[in-house]
Design a protein around this motif. Structure first.
Motif, PDB file in Angstrom:
ATOM      1  N   ASP A  64     -12.872  -6.280  13.014  1.00  0.00           N
ATOM      2  CA  ASP A  64     -11.456  -6.674  12.933  1.00  0.00           C
ATOM      3  C   ASP A  64     -10.794  -5.925  11.784  1.00  0.00           C
ATOM      4  OD1 ASP A  64      -9.092  -8.013  13.470  1.00  0.00           O
ATOM      5  OD2 ASP A  64      -9.873 -10.024  13.065  1.00  0.00           O
ATOM      6  N   PHE A  65      -9.493  -5.994  11.675  1.00  0.00           N
ATOM      7  CA  PHE A  65      -8.735  -5.448  10.553  1.00  0.00           C
ATOM      8  C   PHE A  65      -7.470  -6.274  10.423  1.00  0.00           C
ATOM      9  CE2 PHE A  65      -5.557  -2.103  12.325  1.00  0.00           C
ATOM     10  CZ  PHE A  65      -5.484  -2.704  13.575  1.00  0.00           C
ATOM     11  N   ALA A  66      -6.491  -5.807   9.672  1.00  0.00           N
ATOM     12  CA  ALA A  66      -5.268  -6.596   9.500  1.00  0.00           C
ATOM     13  C   ALA A  66      -4.106  -5.645   9.242  1.00  0.00           C
ATOM     14  CB  ALA A  66      -5.417  -7.575   8.333  1.00  0.00           C
ATOM     15  N   ILE A  67      -2.910  -6.159   9.508  1.00  0.00           N
ATOM     16  CA  ILE A  67      -1.705  -5.405   9.151  1.00  0.00           C
ATOM     17  C   ILE A  67      -0.772  -6.317   8.346  1.00  0.00           C
ATOM     18  CG2 ILE A  67      -1.751  -3.851  11.151  1.00  0.00           C
ATOM     19  CD1 ILE A  67       0.608  -5.652  12.328  1.00  0.00           C
ATOM     20  N   SER A  68      -0.016  -5.697   7.446  1.00  0.00           N
ATOM     21  CA  SER A  68       1.126  -6.374   6.829  1.00  0.00           C
ATOM     22  C   SER A  68       2.357  -5.582   7.275  1.00  0.00           C
ATOM     23  CB  SER A  68       0.969  -6.425   5.306  1.00  0.00           C
ATOM     24  OG  SER A  68       1.030  -5.112   4.778  1.00  0.00           O
ATOM     25  N   GLU A  69       3.504  -5.943   6.735  1.00  0.00           N
ATOM     26  CA  GLU A  69       4.738  -5.305   7.195  1.00  0.00           C
ATOM     27  C   GLU A  69       4.689  -3.779   7.037  1.00  0.00           C
ATOM     28  OE1 GLU A  69       8.094  -7.310   5.565  1.00  0.00           O
ATOM     29  OE2 GLU A  69       9.520  -5.899   6.430  1.00  0.00           O
ATOM     30  N   ASN A  70       4.102  -3.321   5.928  1.00  0.00           N
ATOM     31  CA  ASN A  70       4.092  -1.881   5.653  1.00  0.00           C
ATOM     32  C   ASN A  70       2.715  -1.240   5.597  1.00  0.00           C
ATOM     33  OD1 ASN A  70       7.047  -1.380   5.055  1.00  0.00           O
ATOM     34  ND2 ASN A  70       6.609  -3.081   3.671  1.00  0.00           N
ATOM     35  N   TYR A  71       1.656  -2.082   5.590  1.00  0.00           N
ATOM     36  CA  TYR A  71       0.316  -1.540   5.362  1.00  0.00           C
ATOM     37  C   TYR A  71      -0.660  -1.931   6.463  1.00  0.00           C
ATOM     38  CZ  TYR A  71       2.004  -0.676   0.628  1.00  0.00           C
ATOM     39  OH  TYR A  71       2.723  -0.231  -0.437  1.00  0.00           O
ATOM     40  N   THR A  72      -1.727  -1.134   6.529  1.00  0.00           N
ATOM     41  CA  THR A  72      -2.868  -1.440   7.392  1.00  0.00           C
ATOM     42  C   THR A  72      -4.073  -1.611   6.487  1.00  0.00           C
ATOM     43  OG1 THR A  72      -1.936  -0.247   9.251  1.00  0.00           O
ATOM     44  CG2 THR A  72      -4.327  -0.470   9.222  1.00  0.00           C
ATOM     45  N   ILE A  73      -4.879  -2.643   6.771  1.00  0.00           N
ATOM     46  CA  ILE A  73      -6.008  -2.981   5.888  1.00  0.00           C
ATOM     47  C   ILE A  73      -7.302  -2.887   6.683  1.00  0.00           C
ATOM     48  CG2 ILE A  73      -7.010  -4.756   4.385  1.00  0.00           C
ATOM     49  CD1 ILE A  73      -3.460  -5.275   5.218  1.00  0.00           C
ATOM     50  N   PHE A 122     -12.411  -2.542   0.868  1.00  0.00           N
ATOM     51  CA  PHE A 122     -11.199  -2.798   1.633  1.00  0.00           C
ATOM     52  C   PHE A 122     -10.255  -1.619   1.404  1.00  0.00           C
ATOM     53  CE2 PHE A 122     -13.128  -6.855   0.724  1.00  0.00           C
ATOM     54  CZ  PHE A 122     -12.940  -7.607   1.878  1.00  0.00           C
ATOM     55  N   GLY A 123      -9.840  -0.999   2.481  1.00  0.00           N
ATOM     56  CA  GLY A 123      -8.969   0.173   2.372  1.00  0.00           C
ATOM     57  C   GLY A 123      -7.556  -0.168   2.836  1.00  0.00           C
ATOM     58  N   ILE A 124      -6.581   0.137   1.990  1.00  0.00           N
ATOM     59  CA  ILE A 124      -5.183  -0.188   2.320  1.00  0.00           C
ATOM     60  C   ILE A 124      -4.387   1.113   2.396  1.00  0.00           C
ATOM     61  CG2 ILE A 124      -3.124  -1.459   1.583  1.00  0.00           C
ATOM     62  CD1 ILE A 124      -4.931  -3.450   0.223  1.00  0.00           C
ATOM     63  N   LEU A 125      -3.746   1.344   3.516  1.00  0.00           N
ATOM     64  CA  LEU A 125      -2.923   2.552   3.639  1.00  0.00           C
ATOM     65  C   LEU A 125      -1.588   2.204   4.286  1.00  0.00           C
ATOM     66  CD1 LEU A 125      -4.049   4.915   6.529  1.00  0.00           C
ATOM     67  CD2 LEU A 125      -4.689   2.546   6.399  1.00  0.00           C
ATOM     68  N   PRO A 126      -0.558   2.989   3.991  1.00  0.00           N
ATOM     69  CA  PRO A 126       0.723   2.767   4.663  1.00  0.00           C
ATOM     70  C   PRO A 126       0.529   2.861   6.171  1.00  0.00           C
ATOM     71  CG  PRO A 126       0.946   4.401   2.913  1.00  0.00           C
ATOM     72  CD  PRO A 126      -0.506   4.138   3.071  1.00  0.00           C
ATOM     73  N   ARG A 127       1.284   2.072   6.911  1.00  0.00           N
ATOM     74  CA  ARG A 127       1.073   1.994   8.358  1.00  0.00           C
ATOM     75  C   ARG A 127       1.041   3.378   9.016  1.00  0.00           C
ATOM     76  NH1 ARG A 127       4.435  -2.086  11.950  1.00  0.00           N
ATOM     77  NH2 ARG A 127       3.181  -3.470  10.668  1.00  0.00           N
ATOM     78  N   HIS A 128       1.927   4.256   8.596  1.00  0.00           N
ATOM     79  CA  HIS A 128       1.947   5.591   9.204  1.00  0.00           C
ATOM     80  C   HIS A 128       1.277   6.627   8.312  1.00  0.00           C
ATOM     81  CE1 HIS A 128       5.294   3.459  11.360  1.00  0.00           C
ATOM     82  NE2 HIS A 128       4.494   3.805  12.329  1.00  0.00           N
ATOM     83  N   TRP A 185      -8.805   2.227  -1.917  1.00  0.00           N
ATOM     84  CA  TRP A 185      -9.988   1.389  -1.666  1.00  0.00           C
ATOM     85  C   TRP A 185     -10.187   0.378  -2.795  1.00  0.00           C
ATOM     86  CZ3 TRP A 185     -12.236   1.175   2.945  1.00  0.00           C
ATOM     87  CH2 TRP A 185     -12.109   2.258   3.806  1.00  0.00           C
ATOM     88  N   PHE A 186     -10.554  -0.826  -2.425  1.00  0.00           N
ATOM     89  CA  PHE A 186     -10.833  -1.909  -3.377  1.00  0.00           C
ATOM     90  C   PHE A 186     -12.249  -2.414  -3.077  1.00  0.00           C
ATOM     91  CE2 PHE A 186      -6.484  -2.753  -4.923  1.00  0.00           C
ATOM     92  CZ  PHE A 186      -5.751  -2.023  -3.993  1.00  0.00           C
ATOM     93  N   GLU A 187     -13.004  -2.733  -4.141  1.00  0.00           N
ATOM     94  CA  GLU A 187     -14.379  -3.214  -3.927  1.00  0.00           C
ATOM     95  C   GLU A 187     -14.535  -4.666  -4.340  1.00  0.00           C
ATOM     96  OE1 GLU A 187     -17.534  -0.896  -5.570  1.00  0.00           O
ATOM     97  OE2 GLU A 187     -16.984   0.907  -4.416  1.00  0.00           O
ATOM     98  N   SER A 188     -15.347  -5.395  -3.563  1.00  0.00           N
ATOM     99  CA  SER A 188     -15.692  -6.776  -3.925  1.00  0.00           C
ATOM    100  C   SER A 188     -17.127  -7.023  -3.463  1.00  0.00           C
ATOM    101  CB  SER A 188     -14.695  -7.750  -3.312  1.00  0.00           C
ATOM    102  OG  SER A 188     -14.847  -7.811  -1.926  1.00  0.00           O
ATOM    103  N   PRO A 189     -17.724  -8.172  -3.831  1.00  0.00           N
ATOM    104  CA  PRO A 189     -19.137  -8.386  -3.478  1.00  0.00           C
ATOM    105  C   PRO A 189     -19.400  -8.333  -1.971  1.00  0.00           C
ATOM    106  CG  PRO A 189     -18.418  -9.985  -5.114  1.00  0.00           C
ATOM    107  CD  PRO A 189     -17.194  -9.249  -4.677  1.00  0.00           C
ATOM    108  N   ALA A 190     -20.638  -8.029  -1.611  1.00  0.00           N
ATOM    109  CA  ALA A 190     -21.049  -7.872  -0.209  1.00  0.00           C
ATOM    110  C   ALA A 190     -20.705  -9.108   0.619  1.00  0.00           C
ATOM    111  CB  ALA A 190     -22.549  -7.620  -0.141  1.00  0.00           C
ATOM    112  N   CYS A 191     -20.101  -8.868   1.756  1.00  0.00           N
ATOM    113  CA  CYS A 191     -19.795  -9.960   2.682  1.00  0.00           C
ATOM    114  C   CYS A 191     -19.531  -9.366   4.053  1.00  0.00           C
ATOM    115  CB  CYS A 191     -18.571 -10.763   2.221  1.00  0.00           C
ATOM    116  SG  CYS A 191     -17.007  -9.879   2.362  1.00  0.00           S
TER     117      CYS A 191
END
Ligand SMILES: [Fe+2]
Length: 461
Positions: free
Chosen positions: A212-221, A251-257, A265-271
């Motif tokens: 799965d992934f996610a979107i916000s108004e301006n970003y894709t995660i 977790f990688g966040i980039l502008p939608r286009h 990229w942001f790092e957090s513990p394994a999950c």
């Protein structure tokens, strides 16, 4: 004696008949404003499996409950994929499943695209999805299979089971991952009219299962989580897919286009995060929520205690400082998180999920509505020996309040071996459902659901 595979037994067992049933019995009253079709997909093996069977292996079958003028009808149909047709003609299974080594000598290819996982409605077309192949176009409301859907041959990657449709722009965003060969991730944008506009590769260090992934108004995660594929492991006779506890979650966040050059990229513990609830922007932050597992043995036949523990978490990514805060929102194990999809990518007050039952087999015994404004939740228990599945929130036509609508889910009663569609008032979830639509055939436990409104049905291409 061979133990019975629980995912081929009881209400996990496939149904053999494709039926069409008019005028279903309804307990309660179907709201006149509730008009459209509820479709749920799942795994329904056409033939006895070769070797070990995994729940994800079965052929896709659609169960549709058409609701109109306070009445309901039902039909179930296989997704007639290329693989389904080959096995239909052969009169037996040709492919093995995820728990067996890849069949290097299978003349039809290593894997069967079962199109059994999820559904999306976009640009006047219903698509049945798998995550490692192309979508299949489905006719509505008859649920006949039209065929593979490749965006006029522009589709060059696999297609996630969880694409996102922006409720404001109408765009569809999707990705495809590749387990063993780069690019391990490709990201695509489809216009509101259904034209595949662009596909860009995103760099990942190794192939991972990205469900799965996610979107916000301006970003894709994107979620690069340490459930990794490794061909060297396969050669050593070890599992193809493994959860590597010592690798971080990324977790990688980039502008939608945007593309790989402007991903952060942001790092957090394994999950592992099987499903996201939503994402939204708040000042300098992008906020993501979803169900989080400490471990994932996705290909283990039976889930461990750790795996059934999948509470709702939130991650707050600060785009200025580059830091991430991870926080548990509730300790109840949940699945199938949903928001009012008219607000997908925007901050919502409410979230809807099912509760994971305390059971070695994955079952769901209640529906939960979260109110994030006052940090409270309400729970509708399905009742003793009654289990549900994916839920959809259906807004009331013309609604001006976020939770004005209904929550729909299929529930199976183990005692009576009967299935029904629950229609729950989303503003009053703990009261009796407004309607229970009795299905004249057992509906096996399955995967994801979708609601196609009357308006969407009439715009069908
Ligand atoms: Fe899913």
């Amino acid at each position: 004696m061979t133990a019975v595979n629980p995912y081929l037994d009881g209400n996990f067992a496939p149904v053999r008949e494709e039926i069409t049933a008019d005028t279903l019995l309804v307990i309660g009253k179907l709201p006149l404003e509730l008009s459209g079709i509820f479709v749920r997909t799942g795994s329904n093996p056409q033939w006895p499996p070769i070797g070990q069977y995994h729940w994800f292996d079965g052929d896709g079958m659609l169960h549709g409950v058409r609701i109109s003028n306070g009445k309901a009808t039902y039909r179930n149909r296989y997704v007639q994929t290329a693989g389904w047709k080959i096995e239909r003609a052969a009169g037996k299974a040709i492919w093995t499943g995820l728990l067996e080594p890849p069949q290097m000598d299978n003349p039809y290819g290593l894997y069967k695209n079962t199109a059994n996982t999820a559904l999306v409605w976009h640009a006047g077309q219903l698509l049945a999805l798998w995550e490692a192949g192309a979508p299949y176009a489905i006719q509505v409301p008859g649920l006949e299979t039209i065929g593979e859907y490749t965006y006029n041959a522009k589709l060059t990657s696999a297609f996630t089971a969880h694409p996102k449709v922006d409720p404001v722009t109408g765009e569809l965003l999707f990705f495809g991952y590749s387990p063993f060969t780069p690019p391990y991730l490709q990201y695509s944008v489809v216009s509101a009219q259904g034209e595949l506009l662009r596909t860009v590769p995103i760099d990942l260090p190794i192939g991972v299962m990205m469900h799965d992934f996610a979107i916000s108004e301006n970003y894709t995660i994107f979620m690069d989580l340490p459930l990794t594929f490794c061909s060297e492991r396969v050669q050593r006779g070890e599992p193809m897919l493994m959860f590597e506890k010592n690798r971080p979650s990324r977790f990688g966040i980039l502008p939608r286009h945007g593309d790989n050059s402007n991903i952060r990229w942001f790092e957090s513990p394994a999950c592992f995060v099987p499903h996201t609830l939503n994402a939204y922007e708040e000042g300098d932050k992008v906020v993501l929520s979803g169900c989080r597992m400490k471990d994932s043995g996705l290909l283990e036949p039976i889930q461990s205690d750790e795996e059934s523990d999948r509470p709702l978490y939130q991650w707050r990514f600060n785009l200025v400082s580059g830091t991430v805060q991870e926080q548990m929102l509730d300790d109840v194990p949940i699945e199938f998180p949903r928001v009012n999809e008219q607000l997908l990518g925007r901050k919502t007050r409410y979230g809807y999920t099912t509760r994971v039952a305390n059971n070695p087999v994955l079952l769901f015994d209640a529906l939960i509505k979260y109110d994030f404004l006052i940090n409270k939740s309400e729970t509708l228990e399905f009742g003793q020996e009654r289990y549900g599945g994916d839920i959809v929130f259906v807004p009331r036509p013309g609604a001006t309040v976020e939770d004005d609508g209904w929550i729909l889910t299929l529930v199976h009663d183990e005692n009576s071996a009967t299935s029904e569609l629950l229609v729950v008032n989303a503003q009053d979830v703990t009261s009796e459902p407004v309607a229970r639509v009795l299905i004249p055939q057992r509906v096996p436990y399955g995967f994801h659901a979708a609601w196609i409104s009357e308006e969407q049905l009439s715009s069908s291409v």
